[in-house]
Design a protein around this motif. Structure first.
Motif, PDB file in Angstrom:
ATOM      1  N   GLY A  29       0.819  -1.211   0.000  1.00 46.29           N
ATOM      2  CA  GLY A  29       0.000   0.000   0.000  1.00 46.29           C
ATOM      3  C   GLY A  29       0.848   1.253   0.000  1.00 46.29           C
ATOM      4  O   GLY A  29       2.064   1.214   0.167  1.00 46.29           O
ATOM      5  N   GLU A  30       0.183   2.341  -0.180  1.00 50.27           N
ATOM      6  CA  GLU A  30       0.824   3.651  -0.228  1.00 50.27           C
ATOM      7  C   GLU A  30       1.422   4.011   1.130  1.00 50.27           C
ATOM      8  O   GLU A  30       0.817   3.737   2.161  1.00 50.27           O
ATOM      9  N   LEU A  31       2.631   4.582   1.114  1.00 52.22           N
ATOM     10  CA  LEU A  31       3.304   4.951   2.356  1.00 52.22           C
ATOM     11  C   LEU A  31       3.940   6.327   2.238  1.00 52.22           C
ATOM     12  O   LEU A  31       4.458   6.683   1.182  1.00 52.22           O
ATOM     13  N   LEU A  65       0.066  14.936   0.148  1.00 50.47           N
ATOM     14  CA  LEU A  65      -1.119  14.888   0.987  1.00 50.47           C
ATOM     15  C   LEU A  65      -0.795  15.735   2.215  1.00 50.47           C
ATOM     16  O   LEU A  65      -0.085  15.300   3.116  1.00 50.47           O
ATOM     17  N   GLY A  66      -1.265  16.955   2.194  1.00 48.54           N
ATOM     18  CA  GLY A  66      -0.897  17.888   3.259  1.00 48.54           C
ATOM     19  C   GLY A  66       0.579  18.235   3.154  1.00 48.54           C
ATOM     20  O   GLY A  66       1.051  18.623   2.089  1.00 48.54           O
ATOM     21  N   GLU A  68       3.026  15.979   3.692  1.00 50.87           N
ATOM     22  CA  GLU A  68       3.847  14.805   3.406  1.00 50.87           C
ATOM     23  C   GLU A  68       3.661  14.320   1.975  1.00 50.87           C
ATOM     24  O   GLU A  68       2.644  14.573   1.340  1.00 50.87           O
ATOM     25  N   THR A  69       4.673  13.612   1.500  1.00 55.34           N
ATOM     26  CA  THR A  69       4.620  12.990   0.180  1.00 55.34           C
ATOM     27  C   THR A  69       4.410  11.502   0.380  1.00 55.34           C
ATOM     28  O   THR A  69       5.124  10.863   1.153  1.00 55.34           O
ATOM     29  N   ARG A  70       3.435  10.955  -0.307  1.00 59.49           N
ATOM     30  CA  ARG A  70       3.139   9.530  -0.217  1.00 59.49           C
ATOM     31  C   ARG A  70       3.541   8.853  -1.511  1.00 59.49           C
ATOM     32  O   ARG A  70       3.350   9.400  -2.595  1.00 59.49           O
ATOM     33  N   TYR A  71       4.072   7.637  -1.359  1.00 55.42           N
ATOM     34  CA  TYR A  71       4.548   6.872  -2.521  1.00 55.42           C
ATOM     35  C   TYR A  71       3.711   5.626  -2.702  1.00 55.42           C
ATOM     36  O   TYR A  71       3.278   5.010  -1.737  1.00 55.42           O
TER      37      TYR A  71
END
Length: 106
Positions: A29-31, A65-66, A68-71
């Motif tokens: 999943g995305e982290l 997302l706000g 933070e960067t999600r991968y």
């Protein structure tokens, strides 16, 4: 519409064990980068550089997302590796068949 130009070769991108481990992590999943960093004994900057290479190869995507960067894993380019390996499957099949024949003769 044209496909995006990738800056990194998929084979080159997965040549590093840290990047391969990152792909496995992202398969769940995305982290955010903070969560990814906890799995490695390297700096956040080093993790970010590895993610940059994976992103350039099209193996991960990122979104803000706000603060933070999600991968996220993008598995489609891995088909190139599967296609390359499938060429050699016939050799493995022949060896396994030979092994089966030896075992069955005993």
């Amino acid at each position: 519409m044209t496909a995006p130009v990738l800056k990194q070769d998929v084979f080159q991108a997965i040549s590093d064990p840290t990047r391969r481990t990152m792909l496995v992590l992202l398969a769940n999943g995305e982290l955010p980068i903070t969560a990814i960093t906890t799995h490695f004994p390297i700096s956040r900057t080093a993790v970010n550089k590895h993610l940059y290479v994976l992103n350039d190869a099209g193996l991960v995507s990122k979104r803000k997302l706000g603060r933070e960067t999600r991968y996220r894993l993008e598995a489609a380019p891995l088909v190139q590796i599967q296609d390359w390996l499938s060429f050699f499957e016939v050799y493995w099949d022949n060896r396994l068949l030979a092994l089966k024949n030896i075992v069955e003769q005993d």
